[in-house]
Design an enzyme around this catalytic site. Structure first.
Site, PDB file in Angstrom:
ATOM      1  N   GLN A  20       6.697  -2.597  11.077  1.00 58.44           N
ATOM      2  CA  GLN A  20       7.914  -2.063  10.683  1.00 58.44           C
ATOM      3  C   GLN A  20       8.351  -0.561  11.768  1.00 58.44           C
ATOM      4  O   GLN A  20       9.292  -0.268  11.724  1.00 58.44           O
ATOM      5  CB  GLN A  20       7.605  -1.184   9.339  1.00 58.44           C
ATOM      6  CG  GLN A  20       7.293  -2.005   8.169  1.00 58.44           C
ATOM      7  CD  GLN A  20       6.882  -1.342   7.172  1.00 58.44           C
ATOM      8  OE1 GLN A  20       5.766  -1.090   6.761  1.00 58.44           O
ATOM      9  NE2 GLN A  20       7.721  -1.173   6.125  1.00 58.44           N
ATOM     10  N   ARG A  78      -2.263   7.368   9.374  1.00 58.76           N
ATOM     11  CA  ARG A  78      -2.505   6.015   9.149  1.00 58.76           C
ATOM     12  C   ARG A  78      -1.690   4.895   9.736  1.00 58.76           C
ATOM     13  O   ARG A  78      -0.258   5.102   9.432  1.00 58.76           O
ATOM     14  CB  ARG A  78      -2.385   5.791   7.609  1.00 58.76           C
ATOM     15  CG  ARG A  78      -2.519   4.048   7.233  1.00 58.76           C
ATOM     16  CD  ARG A  78      -2.505   4.063   5.812  1.00 58.76           C
ATOM     17  NE  ARG A  78      -2.453   2.616   5.221  1.00 58.76           N
ATOM     18  CZ  ARG A  78      -1.946   1.938   4.654  1.00 58.76           C
ATOM     19  NH1 ARG A  78      -1.351   2.663   3.624  1.00 58.76           N
ATOM     20  NH2 ARG A  78      -2.080   0.602   4.574  1.00 58.76           N
ATOM     21  N   HIS A 123      -1.375  -5.640   7.765  1.00 57.24           N
ATOM     22  CA  HIS A 123      -0.086  -5.021   6.995  1.00 57.24           C
ATOM     23  C   HIS A 123       0.802  -6.010   7.071  1.00 57.24           C
ATOM     24  O   HIS A 123       1.905  -5.903   7.686  1.00 57.24           O
ATOM     25  CB  HIS A 123       0.264  -3.616   7.445  1.00 57.24           C
ATOM     26  CG  HIS A 123       0.919  -2.727   6.478  1.00 57.24           C
ATOM     27  ND1 HIS A 123       0.549  -1.348   5.992  1.00 57.24           N
ATOM     28  CD2 HIS A 123       1.957  -3.184   5.803  1.00 57.24           C
ATOM     29  CE1 HIS A 123       1.480  -1.181   5.248  1.00 57.24           C
ATOM     30  NE2 HIS A 123       2.558  -2.073   4.926  1.00 57.24           N
ATOM     31  N   ASN A 167      -3.668  -4.339   3.487  1.00 54.88           N
ATOM     32  CA  ASN A 167      -2.591  -3.516   2.800  1.00 54.88           C
ATOM     33  C   ASN A 167      -2.025  -4.464   1.516  1.00 54.88           C
ATOM     34  O   ASN A 167      -1.429  -5.539   1.941  1.00 54.88           O
ATOM     35  CB  ASN A 167      -1.734  -2.961   3.606  1.00 54.88           C
ATOM     36  CG  ASN A 167      -0.542  -2.280   2.812  1.00 54.88           C
ATOM     37  OD1 ASN A 167      -1.002  -1.240   2.315  1.00 54.88           O
ATOM     38  ND2 ASN A 167       0.472  -2.664   2.506  1.00 54.88           N
ATOM     39  N   GLU A 168      -2.160  -3.882   0.291  1.00 55.33           N
ATOM     40  CA  GLU A 168      -1.570  -4.239  -0.699  1.00 55.33           C
ATOM     41  C   GLU A 168      -1.734  -6.058  -0.984  1.00 55.33           C
ATOM     42  O   GLU A 168      -0.622  -6.753  -0.587  1.00 55.33           O
ATOM     43  CB  GLU A 168      -0.049  -3.961  -0.664  1.00 55.33           C
ATOM     44  CG  GLU A 168      -0.028  -2.445  -0.736  1.00 55.33           C
ATOM     45  CD  GLU A 168       1.340  -2.070  -1.082  1.00 55.33           C
ATOM     46  OE1 GLU A 168       2.413  -2.875  -0.518  1.00 55.33           O
ATOM     47  OE2 GLU A 168       2.061  -0.800  -1.124  1.00 55.33           O
ATOM     48  N   ASN A 310      -1.927   3.054  -3.154  1.00 53.21           N
ATOM     49  CA  ASN A 310      -0.461   3.210  -2.880  1.00 53.21           C
ATOM     50  C   ASN A 310       0.569   3.117  -4.326  1.00 53.21           C
ATOM     51  O   ASN A 310       0.410   2.247  -5.191  1.00 53.21           O
ATOM     52  CB  ASN A 310       0.068   2.051  -1.909  1.00 53.21           C
ATOM     53  CG  ASN A 310      -0.522   1.914  -0.561  1.00 53.21           C
ATOM     54  OD1 ASN A 310      -1.483   2.778  -0.145  1.00 53.21           O
ATOM     55  ND2 ASN A 310      -0.155   0.644   0.258  1.00 53.21           N
ATOM     56  N   TYR A 312       3.993   4.138  -5.909  1.00 52.08           N
ATOM     57  CA  TYR A 312       5.536   4.715  -5.835  1.00 52.08           C
ATOM     58  C   TYR A 312       6.184   4.754  -7.179  1.00 52.08           C
ATOM     59  O   TYR A 312       7.101   5.795  -7.115  1.00 52.08           O
ATOM     60  CB  TYR A 312       6.175   3.434  -5.337  1.00 52.08           C
ATOM     61  CG  TYR A 312       5.899   3.448  -3.895  1.00 52.08           C
ATOM     62  CD1 TYR A 312       6.691   4.128  -2.711  1.00 52.08           C
ATOM     63  CD2 TYR A 312       4.996   2.673  -3.174  1.00 52.08           C
ATOM     64  CE1 TYR A 312       6.322   4.373  -1.453  1.00 52.08           C
ATOM     65  CE2 TYR A 312       4.638   2.560  -1.930  1.00 52.08           C
ATOM     66  CZ  TYR A 312       5.236   3.478  -0.950  1.00 52.08           C
ATOM     67  OH  TYR A 312       5.030   3.361   0.438  1.00 52.08           O
ATOM     68  N   GLU A 378      -0.406   5.739   0.480  1.00 50.44           N
ATOM     69  CA  GLU A 378       0.896   5.750   0.291  1.00 50.44           C
ATOM     70  C   GLU A 378       1.642   6.211  -1.011  1.00 50.44           C
ATOM     71  O   GLU A 378       1.199   6.036  -2.003  1.00 50.44           O
ATOM     72  CB  GLU A 378       1.669   4.121   0.421  1.00 50.44           C
ATOM     73  CG  GLU A 378       1.270   3.507   1.873  1.00 50.44           C
ATOM     74  CD  GLU A 378       2.013   2.080   1.900  1.00 50.44           C
ATOM     75  OE1 GLU A 378       3.204   2.106   1.168  1.00 50.44           O
ATOM     76  OE2 GLU A 378       1.326   1.256   2.628  1.00 50.44           O
ATOM     77  N   TRP A 422       4.507   7.956   2.841  1.00 49.38           N
ATOM     78  CA  TRP A 422       5.126   6.898   3.423  1.00 49.38           C
ATOM     79  C   TRP A 422       6.631   7.244   3.556  1.00 49.38           C
ATOM     80  O   TRP A 422       6.999   7.799   2.666  1.00 49.38           O
ATOM     81  CB  TRP A 422       5.127   5.786   2.539  1.00 49.38           C
ATOM     82  CG  TRP A 422       5.646   4.445   3.264  1.00 49.38           C
ATOM     83  CD1 TRP A 422       7.247   4.218   3.314  1.00 49.38           C
ATOM     84  CD2 TRP A 422       4.937   3.808   4.053  1.00 49.38           C
ATOM     85  NE1 TRP A 422       7.272   3.211   3.913  1.00 49.38           N
ATOM     86  CE2 TRP A 422       6.119   2.754   4.529  1.00 49.38           C
ATOM     87  CE3 TRP A 422       3.939   3.564   4.622  1.00 49.38           C
ATOM     88  CZ2 TRP A 422       5.876   1.910   5.648  1.00 49.38           C
ATOM     89  CZ3 TRP A 422       3.612   2.681   5.775  1.00 49.38           C
ATOM     90  CH2 TRP A 422       4.654   1.691   6.239  1.00 49.38           C
ATOM     91  N   GLU A 429      12.291  -1.466   6.515  1.00 49.05           N
ATOM     92  CA  GLU A 429      11.630  -1.853   5.184  1.00 49.05           C
ATOM     93  C   GLU A 429      11.694  -2.992   4.688  1.00 49.05           C
ATOM     94  O   GLU A 429      12.380  -3.409   3.772  1.00 49.05           O
ATOM     95  CB  GLU A 429      12.454  -0.622   4.378  1.00 49.05           C
ATOM     96  CG  GLU A 429      12.244  -0.770   2.636  1.00 49.05           C
ATOM     97  CD  GLU A 429      10.545  -0.545   2.475  1.00 49.05           C
ATOM     98  OE1 GLU A 429       9.824  -0.001   3.263  1.00 49.05           O
ATOM     99  OE2 GLU A 429      10.514  -0.857   1.362  1.00 49.05           O
ATOM    100  N   TRP A 430      11.074  -4.187   5.271  1.00 48.69           N
ATOM    101  CA  TRP A 430      10.764  -5.366   5.129  1.00 48.69           C
ATOM    102  C   TRP A 430      12.244  -6.205   4.493  1.00 48.69           C
ATOM    103  O   TRP A 430      13.237  -5.944   5.641  1.00 48.69           O
ATOM    104  CB  TRP A 430      10.003  -5.304   3.900  1.00 48.69           C
ATOM    105  CG  TRP A 430       8.610  -4.837   4.298  1.00 48.69           C
ATOM    106  CD1 TRP A 430       8.122  -3.762   3.456  1.00 48.69           C
ATOM    107  CD2 TRP A 430       7.692  -5.139   5.131  1.00 48.69           C
ATOM    108  NE1 TRP A 430       6.932  -3.325   4.436  1.00 48.69           N
ATOM    109  CE2 TRP A 430       6.651  -4.366   5.298  1.00 48.69           C
ATOM    110  CE3 TRP A 430       7.766  -6.260   6.498  1.00 48.69           C
ATOM    111  CZ2 TRP A 430       5.596  -4.102   6.113  1.00 48.69           C
ATOM    112  CZ3 TRP A 430       6.612  -6.163   7.381  1.00 48.69           C
ATOM    113  CH2 TRP A 430       5.700  -5.121   7.185  1.00 48.69           C
TER     114      TRP A 430
END
Ligand code: GAL
Length: 473
Positions: A20, A78, A123, A167-168, A310, A312, A378, A422, A429-430
């Site tokens: 990213q 991180r 990630h 990650n995730e 994480n 959101y 995050e 984050w 952003e993907w």
């Protein structure tokens, strides 16, 4: 009581991920990752077919990132390692020394600034060469990941003491291997998520054991995995069906990974029974959810030294209403999440701002997983493009969220040890490309020097970090 003080030695950080921010997609011998291939294929899978080829340019502009970290006064940073920058074909057969040098410079400089690195091994950016052999669909990737982890511990572990393996895994399995929305774009409903998750859980456990057996005594660090989860509430609190759907939602999201790792090495009972029942109905001889052997269960259990969360957003849950004929993760879960129209949306359609959801999730983790130390690895809020520098409303969301974190610590007794925003910078952003901006620092992607400018949120966050205290008004 309401002084807004955080516990002593609370970790204040910001987070990023290699693909990213780094750019330098083919610089100095870096191998291709699946996100390089995915974005280069075009096909409108990413907003305006944007790529991370340049991103924030952190591969060359990393000192600019350090200035941002310094300005925020962070105690922790991180970031993730680009696997294919270090090992171009994903294996230790060839080590790209220039990649090693890059991360050495970054780590050494952070330590000189007295900033503790928290390093994510993976990630989302699998080396393309590993994907070509099946990626997370293949059991072979387990041993390859373990080798990669060992390589990272032996190369950086004299200085890095906090590690996140993956990650995730939920996002990887669901978006990358079930629905095909993320690289490598593998769409295999009803199978892809479970197969890839199975291999990631084993890979994580192997990487934890490798540290525990061969590095921990000398290096004295800690290893975990970053798990993402929404908080979930029944749409109608008086409806039994909604309450049960809510439990299934949390089970299929968080417990899927957290139960094996933090409790007993095995998947939640309801996932095993539901998916097996449905598989039989579909005429299959084995469940679409793979099984762990007893040996694997023993290997997976207890493989996290702390809980990385994480968080959101939150959803209101009811049983799945659409009737899907094809088997899928969503139909197995049998639940769907609804956004409450009263919750403000932050910059991107999926992110409703629900600060109290974090408090509830922290309490849930405390009670369900044996009161672990928790790092919020995050949390953040986006602005859509074009963003405003004076993002006072966004800072309001951060403040409300930090208030809830304090309540979780003080009133609920959750062992929250740190909070990572984050993200440090606006970044790729993907699938939303540069259209969604999560940074504490604005990045001007139109200028070749990619200048970083603090948002109002960054200046306010720095005050919180400095005082270890939330100034409540
Ligand atoms: C997470 C992911 C990050 C970032 C964030 C905001 O799922 O780990 O890389 O993109 O979401 O969407």
């Amino acid at each position: 009581m309401d002084s807004g003080k955080f516990p002593e030695s609370f970790a204040w950080g910001a987070a990023t991920a290699a693909y990213q921010i780094e750019g330098g997609w083919d610089a100095d011998g870096k191998g291709l990752s699946i996100w390089d291939s995915f974005t280069h294929q075009g096909g409108d899978r990413v907003f305006k077919n944007q790529t991370g080829d340049v991103a924030c340019g952190s591969y060359t502009l990393w000192e600019e990132d350090l200035k941002c970290i310094k300005q925020l006064g962070l105690t922790h940073y991180r970031f993730s390692l680009s696997w294919s920058r270090l090992l171009p074909d994903g294996t230790t057969g060839f080590i790209n020394q220039k990649g090693v040098n890059y991360y050495n410079k970054l780590i050494d400089s952070l330590l000189e600034m007295k900033v503790t690195p928290l390093v994510t091994l993976y990630h989302f950016d699998t080396p393309q060469a590993i994907e070509d052999q099946g990626g997370w669909n293949s059991e072979n990737t387990v041993a390859i990941f373990e080798q990669y982890a060992k390589f990272c511990y032996s190369t950086f572990g004299d200085r890095v003491k906090l590690w996140i393996t993956i990650n995730e895994p939920h996002v990887v399995s669901k978006f990358s291997y079930e629905e095909g929305l993320f690289a490598p774009g593998n769409k295999e409903l009803g199978f892809g998520a479970y197969r890839s998750a199975h291999n990631m859980l084993k890979a994580h456990a192997k990487a934890w054991h490798a540290y525990n057996n061969f590095f921990r005594d000398k290096q004295k660090g800690f290893v975990s995995i970053a798990l993402n989860s929404d908080w979930a509430e029944p749409l109608d609190p008086n409806s039994l069906a909604d309450k049960e759907a809510t439990e299934r939602y949390l089970t299929f999201n968080l417990q899927w990974f957290a139960k094996p790792i933090f409790i007993d090495g095995d998947y939640p009972t309801v996932m095993k029974s539901e998916i097996s029942r449905k598989s039989k109905e579909e005429g299959l001889t084995t469940s679409r959810l793979p099984e762990f052997t007893n040996e694997e269960k023993t290997m997976i259990k207890g493989t996290a030294d702390f809980f990385c969360l994480n968080y959101y957003t939150t959803r209101k849950i009811r049983p799945l209403t659409s009737t899907v004929s094809e088997p899928s993760f969503n139909s197995d879960m049998g639940a769907e999440g609804i956004k409450d129209p009263e919750w403000p949306e932050s910059g991107v359609e999926w992110l409703c701002v629900v600060p109290w959801g974090l408090r509830k999730l922290l309490a849930y983790i405390k009670h369900t997983f044996g009161n672990p130390d928790i790092y919020i690895t995050e949390n953040g809020f986006a602005q859509s493009d074009p963003p405003i520098l004076q993002d006072t409303h966004r800072w309001g969301y951060f403040q409300e969220t930090l208030k809830e974190v304090l309540k979780a610590i003080r009133q609920d007794g959750a062992n929250v040890k740190g909070y990572f925003a984050w993200s440090l910078l606006d970044n790729f952003e993907w699938t939303s490309g540069y259209n969604v901006r999560f940074g504490l620092f604005h990045v001007d992607f139109d200028q070749p020097s990619l200048p970083r400018t603090p948002y109002f949120s960054a200046n306010e966050f720095a005050k919180v970090v400095k005082g270890n205290k939330l100034i409540c008004n």
